[in-house]
Enzyme design. Structure first.
Site, short mmCIF file in Angstrom:
data_model
loop_
_atom_site.label_atom_id
_atom_site.label_comp_id
_atom_site.label_asym_id
_atom_site.label_seq_id
_atom_site.Cartn_x
_atom_site.Cartn_y
_atom_site.Cartn_z
N CYS A 181 1.25 -1.39 0.06
CA CYS A 181 -0.46 0.23 0.01
C CYS A 181 0.87 0.72 -0.14
O CYS A 181 1.58 1.14 0.49
CB CYS A 181 -0.63 0.50 1.35
SG CYS A 181 -2.12 -1.02 1.24
N1 LIG Z 1 -1.71 -3.07 2.18
C1 LIG Z 1 -2.33 -2.67 2.82
O1 LIG Z 1 -1.34 -1.72 3.40
C2 LIG Z 1 -3.17 -2.59 3.23
C3 LIG Z 1 -4.69 -2.15 4.06
C4 LIG Z 1 -5.88 -2.62 4.03
N2 LIG Z 1 -5.74 -3.25 6.07
C5 LIG Z 1 -6.23 -2.61 3.67
O2 LIG Z 1 -6.66 -3.97 3.72
O3 LIG Z 1 -7.34 -1.86 3.00
#
Ligand SMILES: NC(=O)CC[C@H](N)C(=O)O
Length: 298
Positions: free
Chosen positions: A2
């Protein structure tokens, strides 16, 4: 992965360029999140109008004539500005809650992305470049904004699962990481009256902050609470009507870098998101400390 970005302007001269700057920051992190992308832009307050950003998978059907129907139902002027699958509904601030309920009653397939005096939120499945183009984000002006490119860990890849998540007026949050106690916290927040649209962990973090602020905490205090009440990995970047905040969990294994000059405060998951900002060579650049709250207010 992300990728997250945030930009809080101190210099009004940069406000016309906010959308363009934030777009380039987010696009530079595209390889950190191939699933979906989104951006929240805080525009200049107008004083006599509030906005609701809405989304529909069938915009031609759902947006046509909506402004007139809502205006008639609430007895106040209503305008609509359509951008692809999203639209911004504007009306008088006193009628905003009624407008929101009316939209949901008239067009059950419309989803509310966020609402407030100044915020607009655009998010969809796809890469940052496609989202920026689709919603013409580069032309948007404003005082601050946050953005996210998602690699899903906790819920389906859908429009509603994309970040930013907005759970209160002019509030929104983007997240890198995953929370391990989000189901328990969600149950507590539901008991406290919060409503959820998804199974996503980040939505719980956003609602946690909204709930704290609804109970009188300021943004800094609410962010402080995440350190004891939320378990798991997180770097959060948060926007409110006048504020911008950052916090990382005590282990802080997700990358983060910040830069500050007289003109702005900027956040990027990686330094490459900041390289095109004006004056970056002379900026104060640092890695935000674990378990430390940073926030700025206009
Ligand atoms: N890869 C991440 O940081 C994901 C952020 C969050 N857990 C989501 O699924 O949206």
């Amino acid at each position: 992965m992300c990728g997250i970005v945030g930009l809080f302007l101190k210099d009004k001269a940069l406000e016309p360029k906010l959308g363009a700057m934030l777009s380039e920051m987010l696009i530079s992190l595209s390889d950190r999140g191939p699933d979906s992308a989104g951006i929240a832009i805080y525009g200049a307050p107008s004083g006599n109008e509030a906005k609701i950003t809405i989304q529909s998978a069938k915009p031609e059907r759902d947006f046509r004539g909506l402004d007139a129907e809502v205006a008639k139902a609430i007895g106040a002027p209503v305008s609509i500005a359509v951008k692809s699958t999203h639209a911004v509904i504007r009306t008088t601030p006193a009628k905003i809650d009624e407008a929101r309920e009316t939209i949901q009653a008239l067009r059950p397939d419309i989803r509310i992305m966020g609402a407030g005096d100044v915020v607009e939120i655009y998010k969809e499945v796809g890469l940052p470049e496609a989202v920026v183009e689709r919603f013409d984000v580069r032309s948007m002006t404003g005082t601050h904004g946050i953005g996210h490119t998602r690699m899903a860990t906790e819920s389906a890849v859908t429009t509603m699962g994309a970040h930013p998540f907005s759970t209160g007026a002019d509030q929104c949050l983007v997240h890198n990481g995953s929370l391990s106690n989000h189901n328990n916290v969600r149950r507590e927040l539901i008991r406290d009256g919060m409503k959820f649209e998804t199974e996503n962990d980040t939505e719980v973090a956003a609602a946690y902050l909204s709930s704290k602020m609804a109970h009188g905490k300021n943004l800094g205090e609410a962010l402080e609470g995440t350190l004891s009440d939320l378990d798991g990995f997180f770097t959060f970047v948060v926007g409110t009507k006048n504020g911008f905040g950052v916090v990382r969990d005590p282990i802080a294994c997700k990358p983060a870098v910040m830069a500050e000059t007289d003109q702005y405060v900027a956040f990027g998951s990686e330094y490459r998101a900041l390289t095109k900002l004006p004056g970056i060579d002379n900026a104060r650049v640092w890695e935000p400390e674990p378990a430390t709250v940073y926030f700025w207010e206009h």
